[in-house]
Design a protein around this motif. Structure first.
Motif, short mmCIF file in Angstrom:
data_model
loop_
_atom_site.label_atom_id
_atom_site.label_comp_id
_atom_site.label_asym_id
_atom_site.label_seq_id
_atom_site.Cartn_x
_atom_site.Cartn_y
_atom_site.Cartn_z
N LYS A 201 42.31 61.12 28.43
CA LYS A 201 41.20 60.89 29.37
C LYS A 201 41.60 60.01 30.54
CE LYS A 201 36.25 59.74 29.20
NZ LYS A 201 35.13 59.31 28.31
N TYR A 202 42.33 58.93 30.29
CA TYR A 202 42.64 57.96 31.34
C TYR A 202 44.16 57.84 31.52
CZ TYR A 202 37.75 56.68 30.81
OH TYR A 202 36.39 56.72 30.75
N LEU A 203 44.58 57.88 32.77
CA LEU A 203 46.00 57.76 33.12
C LEU A 203 46.29 56.31 33.51
CD1 LEU A 203 48.79 58.95 33.85
CD2 LEU A 203 47.87 59.45 36.13
N LEU A 204 47.25 55.69 32.81
CA LEU A 204 47.68 54.33 33.11
C LEU A 204 49.10 54.37 33.66
CD1 LEU A 204 45.34 53.91 31.01
CD2 LEU A 204 46.50 51.80 30.34
N GLN A 205 49.35 53.66 34.75
CA GLN A 205 50.69 53.56 35.33
C GLN A 205 51.01 52.09 35.57
OE1 GLN A 205 50.39 56.12 38.81
NE2 GLN A 205 51.31 57.83 37.72
N LEU A 206 52.18 51.68 35.12
CA LEU A 206 52.59 50.29 35.27
C LEU A 206 53.27 50.09 36.62
CD1 LEU A 206 52.94 47.46 34.07
CD2 LEU A 206 55.08 48.25 33.04
N ASN A 207 52.67 49.22 37.46
CA ASN A 207 53.20 48.96 38.80
C ASN A 207 53.06 47.47 39.09
OD1 ASN A 207 53.88 48.84 41.51
ND2 ASN A 207 52.61 50.58 42.12
N PRO A 208 53.91 46.62 38.48
CA PRO A 208 53.74 45.16 38.62
C PRO A 208 53.99 44.65 40.03
CG PRO A 208 55.78 45.68 37.47
CD PRO A 208 55.02 46.97 37.58
N SER A 209 54.79 45.35 40.82
CA SER A 209 55.13 44.87 42.16
C SER A 209 53.94 44.90 43.11
CB SER A 209 56.28 45.70 42.75
OG SER A 209 57.44 45.57 41.97
N ARG A 210 53.00 45.80 42.86
CA ARG A 210 51.88 45.95 43.80
C ARG A 210 51.03 44.69 43.86
NH1 ARG A 210 48.87 49.49 46.79
NH2 ARG A 210 46.61 49.37 46.60
N GLN A 211 50.87 43.99 42.77
CA GLN A 211 50.06 42.79 42.78
C GLN A 211 50.71 41.66 43.57
OE1 GLN A 211 49.68 40.63 39.06
NE2 GLN A 211 47.61 39.99 39.58
N SER A 212 52.00 41.48 43.38
CA SER A 212 52.67 40.31 43.95
C SER A 212 53.22 40.51 45.35
CB SER A 212 53.82 39.87 43.02
OG SER A 212 54.73 40.94 42.81
N ASN A 213 53.49 41.76 45.73
CA ASN A 213 54.21 42.00 46.99
C ASN A 213 53.40 42.67 48.08
OD1 ASN A 213 56.48 40.89 45.79
ND2 ASN A 213 57.29 42.87 45.14
N ARG A 214 52.17 43.07 47.81
CA ARG A 214 51.41 43.79 48.83
C ARG A 214 50.86 42.83 49.88
NH1 ARG A 214 45.90 46.29 46.73
NH2 ARG A 214 45.99 46.82 48.93
N ARG A 215 50.48 43.39 51.03
CA ARG A 215 49.84 42.61 52.08
C ARG A 215 48.50 42.10 51.59
NH1 ARG A 215 49.37 46.44 55.49
NH2 ARG A 215 51.22 46.05 56.75
#
Length: 323
Positions: free
Chosen positions: A53-67
């Motif tokens: 039902k739900y798709l999970l993707q691990l993307n730790p860099s998005r939290q710390s490095n985004r604008r």
């Protein structure tokens, strides 16, 4: 017909709409491998499908490095040229620009320098008009046309309104290419009136649904709803994706899903995940490896329910008067 132009030479490089997606992928890959514009690279994201039902993707860099997102206080907040906007991006971030034949406006496709997944890009309609993050009828028609013309089920187009976790107050849509099917593509829907449907009770947060297919013109119908939400200052998220037809045979159509939701007034706060258009669609970019491993369906649905507006059924009754 779409005419695509090289971002530097301004020369026509493609005039077949069927080539839109292959060209986007090719140029995105080239920028990703050679240019130094991404805040982090997307390389083999971990993913898991939870209970089909739900798709999970691990993307730790998005939290710390985004604008850091812009402070948003109003669903109709005016465009502010002094703040960051997409006319200020570097040339290296521009995948291509394009025009529709008989239309003078230039539309831009940019890499998202803080991507959720591979090929995550931004479509900026009429980029030099410097429009605020409010859907216009013209931009809605453009995105619906792109969905119909590309005929590729991996393409999704998303939109976050102001106060619905939009990060930049400059009109833009998100272009996603994702091979996994999303639950909302085939979620059961009930008719409200005319072309307007809604999810049944099996999904944790209610959404309106329109279906669009070749030879069908639904942009005006969809815009009636979006304009009403703006008039009522109701934040909203929109996802365009391919899925089963709601009534009749099961032929594939484009579903345009609209979630009215509680406001996220203020800047985004870094948490396990924010509930914007991807999450409402059942697609969860997760920042922390422990959360990625441990989150269960109940956790996800409880978070989704927090953003459900209180008066959805009243809103349905009001909308019946418009269709």
């Amino acid at each position: 017909m779409i005419q695509i132009y090289d971002s530097e030479s301004k020369q026509l490089i493609e005039d077949k709409s069927s080539k839109f997606l292959p060209l986007l992928k090719s140029k995105w890959n080239d920028i990703h491998s050679k240019a130094n514009v991404f805040r982090y690279k997307i390389l083999n994201l971990q993913e898991r499908l939870l209970n089909e039902k739900y798709l999970l993707q691990l993307n730790p860099s998005r939290q710390s490095n985004r604008r850091y997102p812009e402070q948003i206080n109003d669903i109709c907040q005016p465009f502010d040229e002094k703040r960051f906007n997409f006319t200020k991006v570097s040339k290296e971030e521009i995948i291509f620009t394009f025009k529709e034949i008989d239309e003078g406006d230039s539309h831009a496709v940019l890499v998202n320098v803080s991507p959720i997944s591979k090929y995550h890009s931004l479509l900026c309609p009429s980029i030099y008009k410097c429009l605020p993050q409010v859907i216009t009828k013209e931009s809605l028609k453009l995105t619906v046309d792109l969905m119909l013309l590309t005929q590729d089920r991996t393409l999704r187009i998303g939109f976050n309104s102001l106060c619905a976790f939009a990060s930049v107050n400059h009109l833009h849509y998100h272009l996603f290419i994702e091979k996994q099917r999303l639950y909302v593509e085939n979620a059961n829907c009930n008719k409200i009136k005319g072309p307007l449907f809604k999810f049944d009770e099996s999904y944790p947060v209610p959404a309106f649904c329109f279906e669009v297919f070749q030879g069908s013109e639904k942009v005006d119908d969809i815009f009636i709803l979006l304009n009403y939400l703006l008039q009522k200052s109701i934040a909203h998220n929109v996802m365009m994706t391919r899925g089963d037809r709601i009534e009749g045979n099961r032929e594939e159509v484009v579903r345009v899903l609209v979630w009215p939701r509680k406001s996220s007034m203020g800047a985004k706060q870094p948490v396990a995940f924010n509930v914007a258009v991807c999450e409402l669609s059942g697609w969860f970019p997760i920042y922390d490896s422990e959360d990625y491993e441990n989150l269960q369906e109940e956790n996800l649905e409880n978070e989704l329910r927090k953003w459900k507006i209180d008066n959805f059924e009243e809103l349905c009754e009001e909308l019946k008067l418009l269709y």
